[in-house]
Design an enzyme around this catalytic site. Structure first.
Site, PDB file in Angstrom:
ATOM      1  N   SER A 199    -126.405   1.405  60.681  1.00 19.78           N
ATOM      2  CA  SER A 199    -125.541   0.718  59.711  1.00 19.78           C
ATOM      3  C   SER A 199    -126.218   0.496  58.364  1.00 19.78           C
ATOM      4  O   SER A 199    -125.606  -0.043  57.447  1.00 19.78           O
ATOM      5  CB  SER A 199    -125.108  -0.644  60.281  1.00 19.78           C
ATOM      6  OG  SER A 199    -126.251  -1.444  60.516  1.00 19.78           O
ATOM      7  N   SER A 230    -141.654   4.067  63.981  1.00 20.12           N
ATOM      8  CA  SER A 230    -142.652   3.008  63.941  1.00 20.12           C
ATOM      9  C   SER A 230    -142.849   2.610  62.488  1.00 20.12           C
ATOM     10  O   SER A 230    -141.883   2.345  61.759  1.00 20.12           O
ATOM     11  CB  SER A 230    -143.931   3.524  64.604  1.00 20.12           C
ATOM     12  OG  SER A 230    -144.965   2.594  64.517  1.00 20.12           O
ATOM     13  N   TYR A 260    -144.813  -8.407  63.899  1.00 16.48           N
ATOM     14  CA  TYR A 260    -144.167  -7.119  63.583  1.00 16.48           C
ATOM     15  C   TYR A 260    -145.152  -5.978  63.864  1.00 16.48           C
ATOM     16  O   TYR A 260    -144.806  -4.984  64.497  1.00 16.48           O
ATOM     17  CB  TYR A 260    -143.722  -7.090  62.119  1.00 16.48           C
ATOM     18  CG  TYR A 260    -143.138  -5.750  61.695  1.00 16.48           C
ATOM     19  CD1 TYR A 260    -141.899  -5.332  62.178  1.00 16.48           C
ATOM     20  CD2 TYR A 260    -143.823  -4.909  60.821  1.00 16.48           C
ATOM     21  CE1 TYR A 260    -141.358  -4.099  61.798  1.00 16.48           C
ATOM     22  CE2 TYR A 260    -143.290  -3.682  60.439  1.00 16.48           C
ATOM     23  CZ  TYR A 260    -142.058  -3.285  60.925  1.00 16.48           C
ATOM     24  OH  TYR A 260    -141.528  -2.077  60.551  1.00 16.48           O
ATOM     25  N   LYS A 316    -145.021  -2.593  66.460  1.00 11.53           N
ATOM     26  CA  LYS A 316    -145.149  -1.190  66.055  1.00 11.53           C
ATOM     27  C   LYS A 316    -146.406  -0.539  66.655  1.00 11.53           C
ATOM     28  O   LYS A 316    -146.375   0.628  67.030  1.00 11.53           O
ATOM     29  CB  LYS A 316    -145.133  -1.072  64.525  1.00 11.53           C
ATOM     30  CG  LYS A 316    -143.807  -1.515  63.887  1.00 11.53           C
ATOM     31  CD  LYS A 316    -142.606  -0.695  64.366  1.00 11.53           C
ATOM     32  CE  LYS A 316    -141.341  -0.992  63.585  1.00 11.53           C
ATOM     33  NZ  LYS A 316    -140.169  -0.213  64.032  1.00 11.53           N
TER      34      LYS A 316
HETATM   35  N1  LIG Z   1    -138.120  -0.094  54.990  1.00 15.36           N
HETATM   36  C1  LIG Z   1    -139.410  -0.080  55.210  1.00 15.36           C
HETATM   37  O1  LIG Z   1    -140.218  -0.319  54.263  1.00 15.36           O
HETATM   38  C2  LIG Z   1    -139.944   0.286  56.569  1.00 15.36           C
HETATM   39  C3  LIG Z   1    -141.295   0.672  56.638  1.00 15.36           C
HETATM   40  C4  LIG Z   1    -141.811   1.045  57.881  1.00 15.36           C
HETATM   41  C5  LIG Z   1    -141.007   1.049  59.006  1.00 15.36           C
HETATM   42  N2  LIG Z   1    -139.691   0.654  58.924  1.00 15.36           N
HETATM   43  C6  LIG Z   1    -138.894   0.699  60.169  1.00 15.36           C
HETATM   44  O2  LIG Z   1    -137.853   1.652  59.985  1.00 15.36           O
HETATM   45  C7  LIG Z   1    -136.732   1.304  60.821  1.00 15.36           C
HETATM   46  C8  LIG Z   1    -135.464   1.307  59.976  1.00 15.36           C
HETATM   47  O3  LIG Z   1    -135.569   0.260  59.008  1.00 15.36           O
HETATM   48  P1  LIG Z   1    -134.821   0.260  57.600  1.00 15.36           P
HETATM   49  O4  LIG Z   1    -135.869   0.204  56.569  1.00 15.36           O
HETATM   50  O5  LIG Z   1    -133.799   1.320  57.550  1.00 15.36           O
HETATM   51  O6  LIG Z   1    -134.189  -1.212  57.688  1.00 15.36           O
HETATM   52  P2  LIG Z   1    -132.686  -1.789  57.541  1.00 15.36           P
HETATM   53  O7  LIG Z   1    -132.021  -1.215  56.345  1.00 15.36           O
HETATM   54  O8  LIG Z   1    -132.836  -3.269  57.630  1.00 15.36           O
HETATM   55  O9  LIG Z   1    -131.958  -1.233  58.846  1.00 15.36           O
HETATM   56  C9  LIG Z   1    -132.270  -1.723  60.125  1.00 15.36           C
HETATM   57  C10 LIG Z   1    -131.209  -1.276  61.110  1.00 15.36           C
HETATM   58  O10 LIG Z   1    -131.557  -1.797  62.422  1.00 15.36           O
HETATM   59  C11 LIG Z   1    -130.381  -2.274  63.011  1.00 15.36           C
HETATM   60  N3  LIG Z   1    -130.633  -3.269  64.045  1.00 15.36           N
HETATM   61  C12 LIG Z   1    -131.375  -4.399  63.953  1.00 15.36           C
HETATM   62  N4  LIG Z   1    -131.314  -5.072  65.122  1.00 15.36           N
HETATM   63  C13 LIG Z   1    -130.520  -4.334  65.958  1.00 15.36           C
HETATM   64  C14 LIG Z   1    -130.071  -4.499  67.291  1.00 15.36           C
HETATM   65  N5  LIG Z   1    -130.405  -5.567  68.035  1.00 15.36           N
HETATM   66  N6  LIG Z   1    -129.259  -3.542  67.824  1.00 15.36           N
HETATM   67  C15 LIG Z   1    -128.890  -2.473  67.094  1.00 15.36           C
HETATM   68  N7  LIG Z   1    -129.275  -2.263  65.822  1.00 15.36           N
HETATM   69  C16 LIG Z   1    -130.088  -3.195  65.272  1.00 15.36           C
HETATM   70  C17 LIG Z   1    -129.545  -2.837  61.851  1.00 15.36           C
HETATM   71  O11 LIG Z   1    -128.166  -2.807  62.200  1.00 15.36           O
HETATM   72  P3  LIG Z   1    -127.245  -4.077  62.578  1.00 15.36           P
HETATM   73  O12 LIG Z   1    -127.835  -5.284  61.920  1.00 15.36           O
HETATM   74  O13 LIG Z   1    -125.894  -3.688  62.074  1.00 15.36           O
HETATM   75  O14 LIG Z   1    -127.303  -4.114  64.090  1.00 15.36           O
HETATM   76  C18 LIG Z   1    -129.830  -1.808  60.776  1.00 15.36           C
HETATM   77  O15 LIG Z   1    -128.896  -0.738  60.872  1.00 15.36           O
HETATM   78  C19 LIG Z   1    -137.085  -0.046  61.451  1.00 15.36           C
HETATM   79  O16 LIG Z   1    -137.554   0.160  62.750  1.00 15.36           O
HETATM   80  C20 LIG Z   1    -138.192  -0.585  60.551  1.00 15.36           C
HETATM   81  O17 LIG Z   1    -139.034  -1.472  61.239  1.00 15.36           O
HETATM   82  C21 LIG Z   1    -139.162   0.268  57.723  1.00 15.36           C
END
Ligand SMILES: NC(=O)c1ccc[n+]([C@@H]2O[C@H](COP(=O)([O-])OP(=O)(O)OC[C@H]3O[C@@H](n4cnc5c(N)ncnc54)[C@H](OP(=O)(O)O)[C@@H]3O)[C@@H](O)[C@H]2O)c1
Length: 273
Positions: A12, A129, A143, A147
């Site tokens: 989403s 991760s 967090y 990871k």
């Molecule tokens: N952005 C960064 O800088 C970064 C860096 C390193 C790693 N990551 C990792 O990359 C991944 C994607 O993150 P993003 O940056 O795209 O963040 P984001 O925009 O906040 O998206 C996170 C997604 O996870 C979903 N989610 C959270 N809890 C959930 C649950 N219980 N069941 C189903 N869906 C759930 C949310 O959907 P709903 O709330 O609609 O359920 C949302 O679609 C994550 O694992 C994050 O830890 C991010």
């Protein structure tokens, strides 16, 4: 030849959203899950699904829906978030929820797809991760634990399933434009106590993150392309990164733990000045 099928969690927003769009554009059937189903993109080949990865029934229904396709080719365990704050003050109830989402949710979904993949003798688990799975910083403790744990879990899984023609690989994004930063940084203040002794560290860290965050170069679309490579390469790597500097930072933390710790200490000291 029939279309390939991918299951993507966290579809989403951010990288999960961008990957859903990319895989669908490339002709895949995409089972795209998130709690906010209304925010999942729509289009040819996209099957939006209301999914909470912490809920057993929801996970089962999600996988069952995808099992109507001829094959299950790839599962992308992407759903995740950062529950930040001083280790002394973050409530363990919140920690449990984060572990249920970032680690156990991925593990349970994987258990549901493996029998089908094993019977096919092909399939891939792509686990999202973070470079924070190798590195760490003050206030991100739990967090980073999720990871780091996801990395080890994925690597062990890979040693067990390669015999069946299956693979489990890790993508480690660095700072990427999405909702992640606001959620993680927003949680710091919520998790700190009223008269927290960590106030200076919190304020200094937030100020630093605001400065660095605005320079975050990678977009979610950039990372979706990395997810796509991790899902498709004939000879997959154990780790995927967006940039050379992300790879180097993770490498530095792994290979030089003491030097890395000193670097983090210097950042914390600067934050509290
Ligand atoms: N952005 C960064 O800088 C970064 C860096 C390193 C790693 N990551 C990792 O990359 C991944 C994607 O993150 P993003 O940056 O795209 O963040 P984001 O925009 O906040 O998206 C996170 C997604 O996870 C979903 N989610 C959270 N809890 C959930 C649950 N219980 N069941 C189903 N869906 C759930 C949310 O959907 P709903 O709330 O609609 O359920 C949302 O679609 C994550 O694992 C994050 O830890 C991010």
């Amino acid at each position: 030849m029939s279309k390939k099928t991918v299951l993507i969690t966290g579809a989403s927003s951010g990288m999960g959203y961008a990957s859903t769009v990319l895989f669908a554009k490339q002709g895949w059937e995409v089972y795209a899950g998130a709690r906010r189903i209304e925010k999942i993109p729509s289009g040819t080949g996209i099957h939006p699904f209301k999914l909470d990865v912490t809920d057993a029934e929801s996970r089962r229904a999600f996988v069952q829906a995808a099992q109507t396709e001829p094959t299950l080719d790839v599962l992308i365990n992407n759903a995740g978030y950062g529950e930040y704050g001083p280790l002394e003050e973050v409530s363990l109830d919140k920690v449990h929820k984060q572990v249920e989402t970032n680690l156990f949710g991925a593990a349970e979904l994987t258990k549901l797809v493996l029998p089908t993949m094993r019977a096919q003798r092909f399939g891939r688990i792509v686990n999202i991760s973070s470079i924070g799975g190798d590195m760490y910083s003050a206030l991100g403790g739990w967090y980073h634990v999720t990871k780091h744990a996801l990395n080890v879990w994925s690597d062990v899984l890979d040693t067990e399933i390669q015999q069946f023609g299956l693979r489990s690989v890790i993508v480690e994004p660095g700072g990427t434009q999405s909702s992640w930063g606001d959620i993680a940084m927003g949680s710091i203040k919520k998790n700190a106590s009223a008269n927290t002794p960590y106030q200076a560290l919190i304020d200094g860290t937030l100020a630093m993150v605001t400065r660095v965050g605005s320079h975050s170069s990678a977009t979610s679309e950039d990372l979706a392309k990395v997810f796509y490579r991790a899902a498709n390469e004939d000879k997959p790597k154990l780790r995927y990164y967006f940039s050379f500097s992300d790879r180097m930072m993770a490498h530095f933390a792994r290979v030089h733990p003491t030097l890395f710790h000193k670097t983090v200490m210097r950042m914390s000291a600067r934050a509290t000045r």
